[in-house]
Design an enzyme around this catalytic site. Structure first.
Site: not given
Ligand code: NDP
Ligand code: HSE
Length: 430
Positions: A47, A107, A131, A136, A192, A203, A207, A304
């Protein structure tokens, strides 16, 4: 054999996207050896292009238009790590229609739109793998699809939200305040984008929908999951649970009984000595009972950056090596399984009542239980406030949810009851 390149486009370079870049870079030699190809992240969408990242972006072409990536003919595999069910769905659909394989950690997207997206992937002869969406870094979907594929699965139950488990552990061990621990989980990248998804069980329900589907060979049915979060768990509940020999864990439980699927997410008292009770902090664990193998338990980091990246990259290696299982093996044969009525669920229950401390109160409560054929297995009472109110914790025998609800509604009508009766399931799973 000449090692060829595979070009990757990443949608989102936040916690998970950044973790994927770091792990792919650090473990490049090992991953190339295992996959037989050079993997290059050529493009990533974010973003805010000027934001500091947890990974280097030196060799990656950054864009703010994620459609540039899904429409780029040079990209072979798209990693959807943006999150949400709006833009992410449009991007995944477009990538699949363009013939790209897609890997997602999302998910919510799979639980809600998975049936149609998997059909679309099948129609376009591409893979859609996820997966990382469940537990995670734990390879639980691959375990269900591969290692346990000889079994009829009877039960899948586990701690499948890292944020919630982190909060409950810190509250229990350090007496910390709920909101304070949630803020820390957010800062660590566990939560999230909308943390109510974590604390209200949404969430975990996403899952569980995926786990139940793969375990039982049923189409995804997120709407049939009975969901309750941890935000109503109080310090009194934590203290009573400890005194009674239990830990409170936020569990997702899926069972298939008489061809009906029962799926529920709720706080649960489990014996302190059980394996699941000792899964603390951000760790997750999933118990799977198969009719041949018996109980098996899978443990690891539930959230993580690098733990989740581990699962994303394993899917990538599966695609490259053409050893994909969980979108092909059986998915096209998945059935519409009927759901079990939540009123019919049988459980032991913990109840906590705040009642005026006067003679006859306990007798009145136990009489109502007796009228509903409910046995009281244990009672603990604590005097707590200057208004002469007492917290009473009660453990029932195994009863139907509908029977318990009728008795509780009757108890609740009494003037001596000062607040809503708290009801928590008690389960002995492992
Ligand atoms: P983050 O908020 O850390 O990252 C989301 C990314 O998407 C950011 O880099 C953001 O950009 C980018 N983004 C959002 N909107 C747009 C857009 N309109 N155009 C381009 N880029 C965009 O999320 P997470 O990494 O934590 O989570 C990502 C996915 O993984 C989710 O579905 C989450 O449920 C899942 N997940 C997360 C886990 C975790 O531990 N965090 C574990 C398992 C699954 P910018 O950085 O510039 O804002
Ligand atoms: N928000 C989620 C959690 C990320 O805490 O389990 C991993 O899916």
């Amino acid at each position: 054999m000449r090692v060829k390149n595979v070009n990757i486009g990443i949608l989102g370079l936040g916690t998970v996207g950044g973790g994927v870049v770091n792990v792919l870079t650090r473990n490049q030699a090992e991953i190339t050896r295992r996959s037989g190809k050079n993997i290059t992240i050529t493009h990533a969408a974010v973003r805010d292009i000027n934001q500091d990242r947890i990974c280097s972006t030196d060799d990656i072409s950054l864009t703010q238009d994620p459609f540039e990536i899904v429409n780029n003919n040079d990209i072979d595999v798209v990693l959807e790590l943006v999150g949400g069910t709006g833009l992410a769905k449009d991007l995944v659909e477009q990538a699949i229609k363009n013939g790209k394989h897609v890997i997602t950690a999302n998910k919510a997207l799979i639980a809600i739109h998975g049936n149609e997206l998997l059909e679309l992937a099948k129609a376009n002869n591409t893979h859609l793998l996820f997966e990382a969406a469940v537990a995670g870094g734990i390879p639980i979907l691959k375990s269900l699809e591969q290692g346990l594929s000889a079994n009829q699965v009877e039960l899948v139950a586990g701690i499948i939200n890292g944020t919630g488990n982190f909060i409950l552990t810190e509250m229990r061990d350090k007496g910390r305040d709920f909101d304070d621990v949630l803020k820390e989980a957010q800062a660590l990248g566990y939560a999230e984008a909308d943390p109510t998804f974590d604390v209200e069980g949404i969430d975990a329900a996403h899952k569980l929908a995926i786990l139940g589907s793969i375990a039982f060979g049923c189409k995804l049915q997120f709407d049939n999951i009975s969901t309750e979060g941890i935000s109503q768990i109080s310090g009194e509940d934590v203290a009573f649970a400890t005194e009674l020999g239990y830990s409170i864990k936020h569990l997702g439980i899926a069972k298939k009984i008489d061809n009906k699927v029962q799926m529920r997410v709720h706080p649960t008292l489990i014996p302190k000595t059980s394996l699941l009770a000792n899964v603390d902090g951000v760790m997750n664990a999933v118990l799977v009972k198969g009719n041949a193998v018996g109980p098996t338990l899978y443990y690891g980091a539930g959230a993580g950056d690098e733990a989740t990246a581990s699962a994303v990259i394993a899917d990538l290696i599966d695609i490259i090596k053409d050893t994909v299982s969980h979108d092909i093996l059986g998915w096209q044969n998945f059935e519409d399984c009927p759901a079990c009525d939540t009123n019919d669920i049988e459980s032991v229950f913990y109840l906590r009542l705040l009642a005026t401390d006067k003679p006859g109160v306990l007798a009145d409560i136990t009489a109502i239980f007796a009228n509903h054929s409910i046995s009281v297995e244990a009672v603990v009472q604590k005097q707590i406030d200057s208004k002469n109110n007492a917290h009473i914790a009660i453990i029932t025998n195994m009863i139907k949810t509908s029977e318990l609800n009728e008795a509780v509604a009757e108890i609740q009508k009494n003037d001596f009851i000062q607040e809503d009766v708290k009801i928590i399931h008690i389960e002995t799973l492992d």
